[in-house]
Design a protein around this motif. Sequence first.
Motif, PDB file in Angstrom:
ATOM      1  N   GLN A  96     -22.973  -7.469  24.883  1.00 12.17           N
ATOM      2  CA  GLN A  96     -21.792  -7.562  24.028  1.00 12.17           C
ATOM      3  C   GLN A  96     -20.656  -8.356  24.674  1.00 12.17           C
ATOM      4  O   GLN A  96     -19.610  -8.550  24.048  1.00 12.17           O
ATOM      5  N   ILE A  97     -20.842  -8.803  25.908  1.00  8.44           N
ATOM      6  CA  ILE A  97     -19.773  -9.520  26.615  1.00  8.44           C
ATOM      7  C   ILE A  97     -19.829 -11.003  26.267  1.00  8.44           C
ATOM      8  O   ILE A  97     -20.763 -11.714  26.628  1.00  8.44           O
ATOM      9  N   GLU A  98     -18.833 -11.454  25.566  1.00  2.85           N
ATOM     10  CA  GLU A  98     -18.795 -12.850  25.117  1.00  2.85           C
ATOM     11  C   GLU A  98     -18.644 -13.786  26.314  1.00  2.85           C
ATOM     12  O   GLU A  98     -17.821 -13.555  27.198  1.00  2.85           O
ATOM     13  N   ALA A 157     -22.890 -14.412  39.903  1.00  6.43           N
ATOM     14  CA  ALA A 157     -22.298 -13.362  40.728  1.00  6.43           C
ATOM     15  C   ALA A 157     -23.200 -12.141  40.787  1.00  6.43           C
ATOM     16  O   ALA A 157     -23.922 -11.832  39.835  1.00  6.43           O
ATOM     17  N   TRP A 158     -23.149 -11.448  41.936  1.00 10.12           N
ATOM     18  CA  TRP A 158     -23.770 -10.134  42.076  1.00 10.12           C
ATOM     19  C   TRP A 158     -22.794  -9.082  41.582  1.00 10.12           C
ATOM     20  O   TRP A 158     -21.596  -9.181  41.840  1.00 10.12           O
ATOM     21  N   VAL A 159     -23.298  -8.083  40.886  1.00 13.22           N
ATOM     22  CA  VAL A 159     -22.465  -6.950  40.480  1.00 13.22           C
ATOM     23  C   VAL A 159     -23.215  -5.673  40.844  1.00 13.22           C
ATOM     24  O   VAL A 159     -24.251  -5.366  40.249  1.00 13.22           O
ATOM     25  N   MET A 187      -9.520 -10.660  43.937  1.00 11.71           N
ATOM     26  CA  MET A 187      -9.320  -9.221  44.049  1.00 11.71           C
ATOM     27  C   MET A 187      -9.531  -8.628  42.671  1.00 11.71           C
ATOM     28  O   MET A 187      -8.797  -8.950  41.730  1.00 11.71           O
ATOM     29  N   LEU A 188     -10.560  -7.804  42.541  1.00  9.79           N
ATOM     30  CA  LEU A 188     -10.899  -7.289  41.219  1.00  9.79           C
ATOM     31  C   LEU A 188      -9.999  -6.143  40.808  1.00  9.79           C
ATOM     32  O   LEU A 188      -9.842  -5.874  39.622  1.00  9.79           O
ATOM     33  N   GLY A 189      -9.446  -5.411  41.764  1.00 14.00           N
ATOM     34  CA  GLY A 189      -8.496  -4.370  41.432  1.00 14.00           C
ATOM     35  C   GLY A 189      -9.073  -3.224  40.637  1.00 14.00           C
ATOM     36  O   GLY A 189      -8.381  -2.602  39.842  1.00 14.00           O
ATOM     37  N   LEU A 190     -10.348  -2.915  40.830  1.00 22.88           N
ATOM     38  CA  LEU A 190     -10.957  -1.829  40.084  1.00 22.88           C
ATOM     39  C   LEU A 190     -10.634  -0.498  40.744  1.00 22.88           C
ATOM     40  O   LEU A 190     -10.444  -0.413  41.945  1.00 22.88           O
ATOM     41  N   PRO A 191     -10.570   0.578  39.967  1.00 19.23           N
ATOM     42  CA  PRO A 191     -10.257   1.884  40.539  1.00 19.23           C
ATOM     43  C   PRO A 191     -11.336   2.357  41.498  1.00 19.23           C
ATOM     44  O   PRO A 191     -12.499   1.987  41.364  1.00 19.23           O
ATOM     45  N   THR A 192     -10.982   3.216  42.435  1.00 20.01           N
ATOM     46  CA  THR A 192     -11.923   3.666  43.461  1.00 20.01           C
ATOM     47  C   THR A 192     -12.676   4.906  43.013  1.00 20.01           C
ATOM     48  O   THR A 192     -12.732   5.900  43.714  1.00 20.01           O
ATOM     49  N   ILE A 213     -18.066  -1.077  35.876  1.00 23.98           N
ATOM     50  CA  ILE A 213     -19.023  -2.193  35.990  1.00 23.98           C
ATOM     51  C   ILE A 213     -18.714  -3.262  34.953  1.00 23.98           C
ATOM     52  O   ILE A 213     -18.627  -4.458  35.253  1.00 23.98           O
ATOM     53  N   LEU A 214     -18.550  -2.829  33.707  1.00 27.58           N
ATOM     54  CA  LEU A 214     -18.313  -3.783  32.617  1.00 27.58           C
ATOM     55  C   LEU A 214     -16.973  -4.487  32.789  1.00 27.58           C
ATOM     56  O   LEU A 214     -16.845  -5.674  32.475  1.00 27.58           O
ATOM     57  N   ALA A 215     -15.970  -3.768  33.320  1.00 28.10           N
ATOM     58  CA  ALA A 215     -14.673  -4.405  33.574  1.00 28.10           C
ATOM     59  C   ALA A 215     -14.802  -5.501  34.630  1.00 28.10           C
ATOM     60  O   ALA A 215     -14.188  -6.575  34.506  1.00 28.10           O
ATOM     61  N   GLU A 216     -15.619  -5.249  35.658  1.00 23.75           N
ATOM     62  CA  GLU A 216     -15.826  -6.277  36.677  1.00 23.75           C
ATOM     63  C   GLU A 216     -16.534  -7.491  36.088  1.00 23.75           C
ATOM     64  O   GLU A 216     -16.161  -8.640  36.360  1.00 23.75           O
ATOM     65  N   ILE A 217     -17.556  -7.249  35.268  1.00 24.49           N
ATOM     66  CA  ILE A 217     -18.280  -8.363  34.669  1.00 24.49           C
ATOM     67  C   ILE A 217     -17.356  -9.186  33.777  1.00 24.49           C
ATOM     68  O   ILE A 217     -17.367 -10.428  33.806  1.00 24.49           O
ATOM     69  N   GLU A 218     -16.533  -8.508  32.979  1.00 27.77           N
ATOM     70  CA  GLU A 218     -15.604  -9.231  32.103  1.00 27.77           C
ATOM     71  C   GLU A 218     -14.618 -10.068  32.917  1.00 27.77           C
ATOM     72  O   GLU A 218     -14.284 -11.198  32.537  1.00 27.77           O
TER      73      GLU A 218
END
Length: 499
Positions: free
Chosen positions: A230-232, A154-156, A476-481, A186-191
């Motif tokens: 650190q992301i398992e 995936a692209w982030v 839908m990642l639902g991340l804050p704007t 960013i890290l929340a999206e990757i997780e």
Amino acid sequence: MGTSQDSKSYKVVTYGCQMNVHDSERLAGLLEDAGYVKAEQGGDDPDLVVFNTCAVRENADNKLYGNLGQLAPVKSRHKGMQIAVGGCLAQKDRDTIVRKAPWVDVVFGTHNIGHLPALLERAAVERKAQVEILESLETFPSTLPTRRESAYAAWVAISVGCNNTCTFCIVPALRGKEEDRRPGDILAEIEALVAEGVVEVTLLGQNVNAYGSDLGDREAFSKLLRACGQIEGLERVRFTSPHPRDFTDDVIAAMAETPNVMHQLHMPLQSGSDTVLKAMRRSYRQERFLGIIRKVREAMPDAAISTDIIVGFPGETEEDFEQTMHTVREARFTNAFTFQYSKRPGTPAAEMENQIPKAVVQARYDRLIALQEEISWEENKKQVGRTLEILVAEGEGKKDDRTDRLSGRAPDNRLVHFSRPAEPVRPGDMVTVEITYAAPHHLLAEGPTLAVRRTRAGDAWEKRQAAPAGKPAGVMLGLPTIGAPAPQAAAPSNGCSTC
């Protein structure tokens, strides 16, 4: 062909860079969230065609208008069909597109891709073209739905826009100033992606290692790389494309010391001549560039380094070009995206004197290609005899069915074709092979597979294949704007890897 929105089909046609590929995944996600279904390849004409355009190459507009011309008769016989044009060329040309192709329904820019479904609906109701171009980013793209093309990679996006003023590039005028996204987002999206089965992410930005300038932290990018470590479950981290001006020692250390950050670097050179670099308004010189390459190789002797080079920039002399050839010999790039200078209206370079004749540019380009091919082959031959773990890919090997091979990417992103194992493997799984042969642009592993490791990514790919037709997985990642800026390797354009 459906008559209700629930059954309307769509097709997204993407031109240009990784940022456009990433945006197209968002466009597909938005459309599927609105009830559209991806058109089957080779099936009926879709109900909606979206062109996500690039404005970097000289023939970008010719390509677009040629395709729009071919669609005019299709639309006239296909009741209810709609055509939308977005991306950098739309941001630049605006009303020109509707004037030249009045059958286009929607024109939208780089800052408002989230408005596409509403604009399409408005165009259908009002029966006239909708043109909406915003001058600044309204919502960071990663807050939008997405339909990722890959189940395992995936692209982030970590930033959008660019603060540089390269004289050959129109992108900053079209995508705006750099805006950085908050690290936590960013890290929340990757997780979230890893939870879905993704094992490889590519951090994306116009100048990805300038990340932090908007946040007031010069080491923000190296900290982000270390946090990814650190992301398992995240096995491979890449990034594109950095700028030599911002490439600092802390980034090199983070790459070398974080196990899941791959020893692969795409570092745009553009020219090896200090005179040309100055005319390009590139804020580094040959020795600074080669110094970075030396430091990277000292920290990571196995690093694979690629680049972008422009041939025939206005005013480039034979001596200037020889400096580029010298830099290529010294840097020993694994591969290079090479471009003949393309004159783009709206850029300072387009108005410069001493535009180089086409025949001279072509001759220099051919010499550069020959040199890089030789180096690429020599560097790939060093891989023969090595044992590598390959991430099995989908669609990377065009001859795989005929040769009974599979294909994938080594940790350093080299393309590897390998003999099909006795046991089934899926895209996203890992195989261990020994390299037996090298070509300039790929490696071969002709012996038996040494090991197969089934992964969650392979499970995700298998699950996607089993999904009912017409119901692809939109996420839908639902991340804050909040924060700012929002893929694999779409070829760079005009020497700017994400332009």
